[in-house]
Design a protein around this motif. Structure first.
Motif, mmCIF file in Angstrom:
data_model
loop_
_atom_site.group_PDB
_atom_site.id
_atom_site.type_symbol
_atom_site.label_atom_id
_atom_site.label_comp_id
_atom_site.label_asym_id
_atom_site.label_seq_id
_atom_site.Cartn_x
_atom_site.Cartn_y
_atom_site.Cartn_z
ATOM 1 N N LEU A 247 0.833 -1.202 0.000
ATOM 2 C CA LEU A 247 0.000 0.000 0.000
ATOM 3 C C LEU A 247 0.871 1.256 0.000
ATOM 4 N N TYR A 248 1.951 1.230 0.776
ATOM 5 C CA TYR A 248 2.784 2.425 0.933
ATOM 6 C C TYR A 248 3.501 2.774 -0.369
ATOM 7 N N SER A 249 4.168 1.819 -0.975
ATOM 8 C CA SER A 249 4.874 2.101 -2.218
ATOM 9 C C SER A 249 3.897 2.486 -3.320
ATOM 10 N N ALA A 250 2.727 1.845 -3.344
ATOM 11 C CA ALA A 250 1.734 2.169 -4.364
ATOM 12 C C ALA A 250 1.207 3.591 -4.190
ATOM 13 N N ALA A 251 0.887 3.966 -2.960
ATOM 14 C CA ALA A 251 0.363 5.309 -2.702
ATOM 15 C C ALA A 251 1.412 6.373 -3.009
ATOM 16 N N LEU A 252 2.654 6.122 -2.636
ATOM 17 C CA LEU A 252 3.715 7.092 -2.904
ATOM 18 C C LEU A 252 3.947 7.253 -4.403
ATOM 19 N N ALA A 253 3.869 6.147 -5.144
ATOM 20 C CA ALA A 253 4.026 6.226 -6.592
ATOM 21 C C ALA A 253 2.900 7.047 -7.211
ATOM 22 N N GLU A 254 1.670 6.793 -6.775
ATOM 23 C CA GLU A 254 0.527 7.519 -7.332
ATOM 24 C C GLU A 254 0.609 9.012 -7.028
ATOM 25 N N LEU A 255 1.113 9.345 -5.853
ATOM 26 C CA LEU A 255 1.212 10.750 -5.447
ATOM 27 C C LEU A 255 2.477 11.425 -5.968
ATOM 28 N N GLY A 256 3.352 10.658 -6.596
ATOM 29 C CA GLY A 256 4.585 11.234 -7.100
ATOM 30 C C GLY A 256 5.558 11.612 -6.003
ATOM 31 N N ALA A 257 5.441 10.977 -4.848
ATOM 32 C CA ALA A 257 6.367 11.229 -3.740
ATOM 33 C C ALA A 257 7.603 10.343 -3.888
ATOM 34 N N VAL A 258 8.603 10.603 -3.058
ATOM 35 C CA VAL A 258 9.848 9.842 -3.119
ATOM 36 C C VAL A 258 9.841 8.784 -2.013
ATOM 37 N N GLN A 259 10.024 7.542 -2.392
ATOM 38 C CA GLN A 259 10.084 6.441 -1.431
ATOM 39 C C GLN A 259 11.499 6.303 -0.891
ATOM 40 N N ILE A 260 11.630 6.368 0.429
ATOM 41 C CA ILE A 260 12.932 6.213 1.091
ATOM 42 C C ILE A 260 12.918 4.885 1.838
ATOM 43 N N ASN A 261 13.747 3.959 1.429
ATOM 44 C CA ASN A 261 13.757 2.621 2.014
ATOM 45 C C ASN A 261 14.693 2.541 3.212
ATOM 46 N N TYR A 262 14.193 2.020 4.314
ATOM 47 C CA TYR A 262 15.078 1.599 5.398
ATOM 48 C C TYR A 262 14.818 0.112 5.621
ATOM 49 N N TYR A 263 15.882 -0.633 5.879
ATOM 50 C CA TYR A 263 15.799 -2.092 5.911
ATOM 51 C C TYR A 263 15.696 -2.620 7.336
ATOM 52 N N LEU A 264 14.724 -3.496 7.545
ATOM 53 C CA LEU A 264 14.619 -4.205 8.815
ATOM 54 C C LEU A 264 15.706 -5.273 8.886
ATOM 55 N N ASN A 265 16.125 -5.611 10.093
ATOM 56 C CA ASN A 265 17.233 -6.537 10.295
ATOM 57 C C ASN A 265 16.699 -7.967 10.422
ATOM 58 N N GLU A 266 16.813 -8.725 9.345
ATOM 59 C CA GLU A 266 16.277 -10.090 9.333
ATOM 60 C C GLU A 266 17.013 -10.980 10.321
ATOM 61 N N GLU A 267 18.323 -10.745 10.496
ATOM 62 C CA GLU A 267 19.119 -11.580 11.398
ATOM 63 C C GLU A 267 18.716 -11.367 12.851
ATOM 64 N N LYS A 268 18.048 -10.254 13.147
ATOM 65 C CA LYS A 268 17.584 -9.975 14.513
ATOM 66 C C LYS A 268 16.048 -9.929 14.552
ATOM 67 N N CYS A 269 15.449 -10.923 13.914
ATOM 68 C CA CYS A 269 13.985 -11.082 13.923
ATOM 69 C C CYS A 269 13.275 -9.838 13.384
ATOM 70 N N TRP A 270 13.820 -9.304 12.300
ATOM 71 C CA TRP A 270 13.223 -8.162 11.602
ATOM 72 C C TRP A 270 13.118 -6.932 12.506
ATOM 73 N N SER A 271 14.114 -6.749 13.347
ATOM 74 C CA SER A 271 14.106 -5.589 14.242
ATOM 75 C C SER A 271 14.435 -4.315 13.468
ATOM 76 N N LEU A 272 14.137 -3.190 14.088
ATOM 77 C CA LEU A 272 14.384 -1.886 13.494
ATOM 78 C C LEU A 272 15.577 -1.245 14.189
ATOM 79 N N ASP A 273 16.615 -0.905 13.430
ATOM 80 C CA ASP A 273 17.816 -0.289 13.985
ATOM 81 C C ASP A 273 17.818 1.206 13.672
ATOM 82 N N ILE A 274 18.047 2.032 14.676
ATOM 83 C CA ILE A 274 18.085 3.476 14.474
ATOM 84 C C ILE A 274 19.225 3.874 13.545
ATOM 85 N N SER A 275 20.331 3.150 13.609
ATOM 86 C CA SER A 275 21.446 3.456 12.712
ATOM 87 C C SER A 275 21.044 3.296 11.249
#
Length: 552
Positions: A247-275
């Motif tokens: 939904l997010y990538s589709a909505a951003l594409a339709e609105l002409g916004a820029v998608q900024i990807n940050y990657y979840l850490n699969e090795e740590k159970c898909w955790s979110l790292d601030i770095s």
């Protein structure tokens, strides 16, 4: 007669006669009674004269023309003249795999032989389509609201009737068929506010900050519309997790916004790292203006549940970098893993003190489609806004008024979700039993999915801590990668399409959600009944072993 003299009949007059081609290339014109009037031969008819003849009568391809014989014009709307941002939209959850699954279902219904007896769709979080039963109390109240004559039926419990009367009294004309206020029915928004206060241990919730929506998706897209502005390097950038819900990538594409990807850490159970958030933000500032950060908790498609410290760190990051926070919390009741707990972003924000609670802008979203309800088709939901500028809030209210109002039955259902039967009421015991059974069954299936997939060489699956999906990594042999590339497909799309054709199991390739280069995944729901889920997992196991052997 020379063809140049065909002008003796106008197109309107020609319509009264029968036209047919004769051997040798001549055109015969006869009356309705069959009498030959003219036989036109060479020289050939000029283009304008040919355009004047009825194509359906002379056997020519049908061509739309004006009465004076002008050349037809092209379509106003073509693939080249349509909105270019729409062509950028992709939504993997209902993409080519699902379209092929529908075709296979049709082929099976027509008696065509397949190596399987049914198509099992594990591609989407549609609980009732997978066999989950609705909550009785919810359906009773909705039935009473839809057909108020049933209020006289003694088979319905009194608390259901009481809820129905309250909802109907809040509807214009005492009918769910009427429009509501654009922001939603007042009494429902009040109930949502009370629910949030109770959920968040007493943190105040202003009903005026509640907007009822057509599912959570409607609220998310609405907020993105408010956020997107600028051109070139000032164009709004929105940070979304990878893997993400499309939904997010589709909505951003339709609105002409820029998608900024940050990657979840699969090795740590898909955790979110601030770095990782910091890296993505700094990289993006060279080509856009990052303005918003989206978090899905519990995660879709990854099934992780963020701990409190992680949420605090995200809030501090958003405050420091001046980012608008969007918290997608539609799976807040779907927490299964031991030691995991859902923490709402709003609750944590306010418990961090005025430094954050008075400044960080936040929109959070909930829905009737997930959790134990699974009522996807009613399209009920809400969003709560925190610290929004008053002038922007007025624009938000104007924007939602354009679509008049969310579906009123969905609003009614949302009211029941946030205001269910209470202890001592006639429906409470049954409600609690059904709710508990549904959530317990999901927890058991989450555990089963993880355990079975991790027995398959070449498949690794993190614990499904929450939500409704697993997102295992799969190893795909180089020969299969090469064949997929030659076919113009992503390797995991190739894998999932082969799985569908050979087993009837419909999963979504990880490439539709985003993933690190060189890794491959698929998303599958844990929603099928336990007996069917076991069959599904067994078929996936057998297929992966066969597929790996074939391409090794």
């Amino acid at each position: 007669m020379a063809a140049a003299r065909i002008g003796w009949l106008s197109p309107r007059k020609l319509a009264r006669f029968r036209l047919s081609w004769r051997r040798g290339g001549s055109l015969a014109i006869s009356s309705g009674g069959g009498r030959m009037l003219r036989a036109l031969t060479s020289p050939p008819l000029p283009a304008r004269a040919m355009a004047s003849l009825s194509s359906t009568r002379c056997g020519l391809p049908k061509e739309s023309v004006t009465e004076n014989g002008a050349s037809p014009r092209g379509k106003v709307l073509t693939i080249d003249t349509m909105n270019p941002t729409v062509k950028m939209v992709e939504y993997a959850v209902r993409g080519p795999i699902v379209q092929r699954a529908v075709e296979l279902e049709k082929e099976l219904s027509e008696g065509r032989k397949k190596p399987f007896e049914e198509v099992i769709k594990a591609n989407i979080g549609d609980a009732h389509a997978m066999g989950q039963q609705p909550i009785t109390f919810f359906r009773q109240v909705l039935a009473l609201c839809s057909y108020p004559e049933l209020l006289n039926d003694c088979t319905f419990p009194e608390d259901a009737k009481s809820r129905a009367r309250r909802i109907l009294q809040s509807c214009s004309g005492h009918s769910m068929g009427s429009y509501s206020a654009s922001q939603g029915i007042d009494s429902v928004r009040q109930d949502v506010a009370s629910y949030i206060e109770q959920r968040d241990s007493g943190v105040y919730c202003d009903p005026d900050n509640i907007y009822l929506t057509t599912g959570a998706s409607d609220g998310i897209v609405t907020m993105l519309k408010l956020l997107v502005c600028g051109e070139g390097t000032t164009r709004t950038g929105v940070m979304i997790s990878i893997p993400q819900y499309p939904l997010y990538s589709a909505a951003l594409a339709e609105l002409g916004a820029v998608q900024i990807n940050y990657y979840l850490n699969e090795e740590k159970c898909w955790s979110l790292d601030i770095s990782e958030l910091q890296r993505a933000l700094e990289d993006a500032r060279s080509y856009c203006n990052p303005r918003a950060l989206c978090i899905i908790n519990p995660g879709n498609p990854t099934g992780q549940v963020q701990n409190r410290k992680c949420i605090e760190d995200v809030i501090r990051f958003a405050a420091k970098e001046r980012l608008f926070l969007m918290a997608d919390e539609v799976y807040q009741d779907n927490v299964y893993a031991e030691g995991c707990q859902f923490h709402s972003f709003k609750k944590v924000l306010f418990e961090m003190g005025p430094e954050y609670s008075n400044t960080v802008e936040l929109a959070s979203f909930h829905s009737t489609s997930k959790c134990y309800m699974g009522e996807c088709g009613f399209r009920g939901g809400y969003m709560e806004i925190i610290n929004m500028d008053d002038e922007v809030k007025a624009q938000l209210t104007k924007l939602v008024s354009v679509r008049l109002c969310p579906p009123v039955p969905g609003q009614a259902l949302m009211d029941l979700v946030v205001n269910p039967p209470q202890p001592g009421e006639p429906s409470y015991d049954q409600f609690l039993k059904e709710r508990t059974a549904t959530l317990n069954a999901l927890a058991e299936k989450a555990k089963l999915t993880q355990e079975v997939l991790n027995t398959v060489p070449g498949i690794s699956c993190n614990p499904v801590q929450g939500a409704m999906y697993s997102f295992p990594r799969i190893s795909i042999p180089e020969k299969a990668v090469k064949e997929a590339t030659e076919k113009g497909q992503q390797p995991d799309m190739f894998y999932c399409m082969r799985l569908l054709e050979e087993t009837g199991i419909c999963l979504v390739p990880g490439s539709g959600f985003g993933q690190k280069d060189g890794t491959y995944h698929f998303r599958m729901t844990i929603l099928p009944p336990a007996d069917k889920l076991k069959i599904l997992l067994s078929k996936v196991k057998e297929f992966h072993q066969r597929f790996t052997q074939q391409y090794s």
